[in-house]
Design a protein around this motif. Sequence first.
Motif, PDB file in Angstrom:
ATOM      1  N   ALA A 141       0.839  -1.202   0.000  1.00  0.00           N
ATOM      2  CA  ALA A 141       0.000   0.000   0.000  1.00  0.00           C
ATOM      3  C   ALA A 141       0.874   1.252   0.000  1.00  0.00           C
ATOM      4  CB  ALA A 141      -0.931  -0.008   1.212  1.00  0.00           C
ATOM      5  N   VAL A 142       1.924   1.225   0.807  1.00  0.00           N
ATOM      6  CA  VAL A 142       2.855   2.355   0.845  1.00  0.00           C
ATOM      7  C   VAL A 142       3.493   2.551  -0.527  1.00  0.00           C
ATOM      8  CG1 VAL A 142       5.031   3.188   1.825  1.00  0.00           C
ATOM      9  CG2 VAL A 142       3.307   2.137   3.313  1.00  0.00           C
ATOM     10  N   GLU A 143       3.925   1.466  -1.154  1.00  0.00           N
ATOM     11  CA  GLU A 143       4.574   1.552  -2.460  1.00  0.00           C
ATOM     12  C   GLU A 143       3.630   2.068  -3.540  1.00  0.00           C
ATOM     13  OE1 GLU A 143       5.951  -2.411  -2.925  1.00  0.00           O
ATOM     14  OE2 GLU A 143       7.607  -2.183  -1.509  1.00  0.00           O
ATOM     15  N   LEU A 144       2.340   1.730  -3.418  1.00  0.00           N
ATOM     16  CA  LEU A 144       1.346   2.176  -4.395  1.00  0.00           C
ATOM     17  C   LEU A 144       0.842   3.591  -4.110  1.00  0.00           C
ATOM     18  CD1 LEU A 144      -0.821  -1.071  -4.709  1.00  0.00           C
ATOM     19  CD2 LEU A 144       0.625  -0.097  -6.496  1.00  0.00           C
ATOM     20  N   GLY A 145       1.262   4.161  -2.987  1.00  0.00           N
ATOM     21  CA  GLY A 145       0.757   5.472  -2.615  1.00  0.00           C
ATOM     22  C   GLY A 145      -0.674   5.432  -2.116  1.00  0.00           C
ATOM     23  N   VAL A 146      -1.063   4.282  -1.576  1.00  0.00           N
ATOM     24  CA  VAL A 146      -2.421   4.072  -1.077  1.00  0.00           C
ATOM     25  C   VAL A 146      -2.416   4.160   0.450  1.00  0.00           C
ATOM     26  CG1 VAL A 146      -4.266   2.350  -0.831  1.00  0.00           C
ATOM     27  CG2 VAL A 146      -3.107   2.645  -3.035  1.00  0.00           C
ATOM     28  N   GLU A 147      -3.406   4.819   1.001  1.00  0.00           N
ATOM     29  CA  GLU A 147      -3.545   4.867   2.456  1.00  0.00           C
ATOM     30  C   GLU A 147      -4.352   3.655   2.912  1.00  0.00           C
ATOM     31  OE1 GLU A 147      -5.574   7.593   5.993  1.00  0.00           O
ATOM     32  OE2 GLU A 147      -5.199   8.477   4.016  1.00  0.00           O
ATOM     33  N   LEU A 148      -3.745   2.832   3.763  1.00  0.00           N
ATOM     34  CA  LEU A 148      -4.401   1.629   4.253  1.00  0.00           C
ATOM     35  C   LEU A 148      -4.945   1.879   5.652  1.00  0.00           C
ATOM     36  CD1 LEU A 148      -4.660  -1.337   3.039  1.00  0.00           C
ATOM     37  CD2 LEU A 148      -3.028  -1.975   4.817  1.00  0.00           C
ATOM     38  N   ARG A 149      -6.223   1.577   5.839  1.00  0.00           N
ATOM     39  CA  ARG A 149      -6.846   1.683   7.151  1.00  0.00           C
ATOM     40  C   ARG A 149      -7.395   0.310   7.528  1.00  0.00           C
ATOM     41  NH1 ARG A 149     -10.022   7.520   7.197  1.00  0.00           N
ATOM     42  NH2 ARG A 149      -8.264   8.762   6.385  1.00  0.00           N
ATOM     43  N   VAL A 150      -7.244  -0.062   8.779  1.00  0.00           N
ATOM     44  CA  VAL A 150      -7.625  -1.399   9.223  1.00  0.00           C
ATOM     45  C   VAL A 150      -8.597  -1.318  10.387  1.00  0.00           C
ATOM     46  CG1 VAL A 150      -6.774  -3.533  10.303  1.00  0.00           C
ATOM     47  CG2 VAL A 150      -5.484  -2.473   8.433  1.00  0.00           C
ATOM     48  N   LEU A 151      -9.684  -2.083  10.297  1.00  0.00           N
ATOM     49  CA  LEU A 151     -10.601  -2.292  11.418  1.00  0.00           C
ATOM     50  C   LEU A 151     -10.197  -3.603  12.079  1.00  0.00           C
ATOM     51  CD1 LEU A 151     -13.161  -1.706  13.121  1.00  0.00           C
ATOM     52  CD2 LEU A 151     -14.487  -2.921  11.373  1.00  0.00           C
ATOM     53  N   ALA A 152      -9.497  -3.504  13.199  1.00  0.00           N
ATOM     54  CA  ALA A 152      -8.997  -4.687  13.904  1.00  0.00           C
ATOM     55  C   ALA A 152     -10.030  -5.165  14.912  1.00  0.00           C
ATOM     56  CB  ALA A 152      -7.689  -4.369  14.607  1.00  0.00           C
ATOM     57  N   GLU A 153      -9.999  -6.454  15.204  1.00  0.00           N
ATOM     58  CA  GLU A 153     -10.925  -7.028  16.171  1.00  0.00           C
ATOM     59  C   GLU A 153     -10.542  -6.680  17.601  1.00  0.00           C
ATOM     60  OE1 GLU A 153      -9.437  -8.440  13.638  1.00  0.00           O
ATOM     61  OE2 GLU A 153     -10.614 -10.065  12.731  1.00  0.00           O
ATOM     62  N   ALA A 154      -9.248  -6.433  17.835  1.00  0.00           N
ATOM     63  CA  ALA A 154      -8.764  -6.134  19.183  1.00  0.00           C
ATOM     64  C   ALA A 154      -7.465  -5.352  19.077  1.00  0.00           C
ATOM     65  CB  ALA A 154      -8.549  -7.427  19.977  1.00  0.00           C
ATOM     66  N   GLU A 155      -7.043  -4.760  20.176  1.00  0.00           N
ATOM     67  CA  GLU A 155      -5.766  -4.064  20.210  1.00  0.00           C
ATOM     68  C   GLU A 155      -4.615  -5.066  20.042  1.00  0.00           C
ATOM     69  OE1 GLU A 155      -5.411  -0.871  20.366  1.00  0.00           O
ATOM     70  OE2 GLU A 155      -7.337  -0.115  21.098  1.00  0.00           O
ATOM     71  N   GLY A 156      -3.529  -4.590  19.449  1.00  0.00           N
ATOM     72  CA  GLY A 156      -2.315  -5.401  19.387  1.00  0.00           C
ATOM     73  C   GLY A 156      -2.324  -6.528  18.393  1.00  0.00           C
ATOM     74  N   MET A 157      -3.207  -6.490  17.393  1.00  0.00           N
ATOM     75  CA  MET A 157      -3.232  -7.561  16.398  1.00  0.00           C
ATOM     76  C   MET A 157      -2.098  -7.385  15.384  1.00  0.00           C
ATOM     77  SD  MET A 157      -7.245  -8.386  15.764  1.00  0.00           S
ATOM     78  CE  MET A 157      -6.784  -9.902  14.894  1.00  0.00           C
ATOM     79  N   SER A 158      -1.970  -8.351  14.486  1.00  0.00           N
ATOM     80  CA  SER A 158      -0.854  -8.362  13.542  1.00  0.00           C
ATOM     81  C   SER A 158      -0.738  -7.064  12.759  1.00  0.00           C
ATOM     82  CB  SER A 158      -1.006  -9.531  12.562  1.00  0.00           C
ATOM     83  OG  SER A 158      -0.823 -10.761  13.210  1.00  0.00           O
ATOM     84  N   ALA A 159      -1.871  -6.514  12.328  1.00  0.00           N
ATOM     85  CA  ALA A 159      -1.860  -5.316  11.488  1.00  0.00           C
ATOM     86  C   ALA A 159      -1.992  -4.042  12.312  1.00  0.00           C
ATOM     87  CB  ALA A 159      -2.981  -5.391  10.458  1.00  0.00           C
ATOM     88  N   ALA A 160      -1.500  -4.055  13.548  1.00  0.00           N
ATOM     89  CA  ALA A 160      -1.643  -2.897  14.437  1.00  0.00           C
ATOM     90  C   ALA A 160      -1.046  -1.626  13.843  1.00  0.00           C
ATOM     91  CB  ALA A 160      -0.999  -3.200  15.791  1.00  0.00           C
ATOM     92  N   LEU A 161      -0.007  -1.756  13.008  1.00  0.00           N
ATOM     93  CA  LEU A 161       0.625  -0.588  12.404  1.00  0.00           C
ATOM     94  C   LEU A 161      -0.343   0.249  11.576  1.00  0.00           C
ATOM     95  CD1 LEU A 161       4.043  -2.059  11.207  1.00  0.00           C
ATOM     96  CD2 LEU A 161       3.719  -0.304  12.953  1.00  0.00           C
ATOM     97  N   ALA A 162      -1.372  -0.394  11.016  1.00  0.00           N
ATOM     98  CA  ALA A 162      -2.336   0.319  10.180  1.00  0.00           C
ATOM     99  C   ALA A 162      -3.729   0.349  10.793  1.00  0.00           C
ATOM    100  CB  ALA A 162      -2.395  -0.325   8.796  1.00  0.00           C
ATOM    101  N   ALA A 163      -3.855  -0.123  12.030  1.00  0.00           N
ATOM    102  CA  ALA A 163      -5.176  -0.179  12.661  1.00  0.00           C
ATOM    103  C   ALA A 163      -5.627   1.220  13.041  1.00  0.00           C
ATOM    104  CB  ALA A 163      -5.142  -1.091  13.885  1.00  0.00           C
ATOM    105  N   THR A 164      -6.660   1.707  12.369  1.00  0.00           N
ATOM    106  CA  THR A 164      -7.218   3.023  12.671  1.00  0.00           C
ATOM    107  C   THR A 164      -8.489   2.914  13.493  1.00  0.00           C
ATOM    108  OG1 THR A 164      -8.360   2.960  10.536  1.00  0.00           O
ATOM    109  CG2 THR A 164      -6.234   4.099  10.620  1.00  0.00           C
ATOM    110  N   ALA A 165      -8.992   1.688  13.666  1.00  0.00           N
ATOM    111  CA  ALA A 165     -10.196   1.475  14.462  1.00  0.00           C
ATOM    112  C   ALA A 165     -10.165   0.065  15.025  1.00  0.00           C
ATOM    113  CB  ALA A 165     -11.453   1.674  13.608  1.00  0.00           C
TER     114      ALA A 165
END
Length: 378
Positions: free
Chosen positions: A21-45
């Motif tokens: 996403a960074v390479e494509l110039g795309v903003e990635l937002r993630v709805l995580a099920e809980a705090e501290g999940m694998s994709a926490a770096l992009a978790a916005t909710a």
Amino acid sequence: MTLRVGVVGGGQLARMMIAPAVELGVELRVLAEAEGMSAALAATAVGDYRDAATVLAFARDVDVLTFDHEHVPQEVLRELVDAGVAVHPGPDALRFAQDKLVMRRRLAELGMPQPDWAAVSGVDELQAFLDAHGGRAVVKTPRGGYDGKGVRVVSSAVEAEDWFAALAEDARGGELLVEELVDFSRELAQQVARRPSGEIAVYPVVETVQRDGVCAEVLAPAPHAAARLSEVAAGIGTAIAEGLGVTGMLAVELFETTDERLLVNELAMRPHNSGHWTQDGAVTSQFEQHLRAALDLPLGDTAPSAPWAVMVNILGGPAEDSLTQRFAAAMADYPGAKVHTYGKAPRPGRKVGHVNVVGDDLDDVAYRARAAASLFLD
């Protein structure tokens, strides 16, 4: 204007979409099920993907919504579409990945090669299928199973009595799926990507090695895959993507039978374990491709970047406080190995990362991938 992609689910698949996403110039937002999940770096909710209001609120600020998993309920998906959210893959396609019986019926309509199967609602029907298929069969719960969960090989109908009892208590009711026990020589996987405008990109068919119902290794491309087999696998993947209206990545798990037929086992409408090799072994990774497809951007080149790629899953993993030392050992001993970790706490049998190695000699590539992965196991 920067394009924004929302991903429902904060697991490792969402995590591995961050870099492309960074390479494509795309903003990635993630709805995580809980705090501290694998994709926490992009978790916005953080919130419940089963709650329509939560997902709708998350989706308001993105251009397209996609998924780390297939478990978002149909009623939530329909509300998103009704609200004008661009959802890829959409609910009409995802239902075939969410319910194996619905999938089997639709694949039969499309004329896809499948194991012999039936929907059974009680022990008598299951026993009749067993009697007609050599006394053994595979029973699956239609919804919710993955990595060997919700799957049993049975030789008597009473072995599934508890599942029938659970169905009787479920307000939705339902049936179990029973399939013939296929006499296969190996398991394969065919990945294709399809964008909303209809363009399709096909990856090489790969061989997957399963242990205890979990993918342990992937060899890409599948060794000893004659041109005819590759063409048939690609044709099956393309026909399913078009027939089901898939948008995004599609993985078709296949059995290669002892008489050299291909039968469809299961489907996944997202990046898939069988495609992790593409991160280091293909011109365009499955994660970049999924983002391109969801955004209806031109699809990338699927050609391998080396003659062979081998992916080995790290199952279980080391204690977190020794991870740095394990990385150092892997880099020192196997400098060509690419290690991808998921930010997960170790647990027996849990996928906590994988190793990719590419090269010219399959035996050497496989040895180095297995050896590097073994350094992360206690």
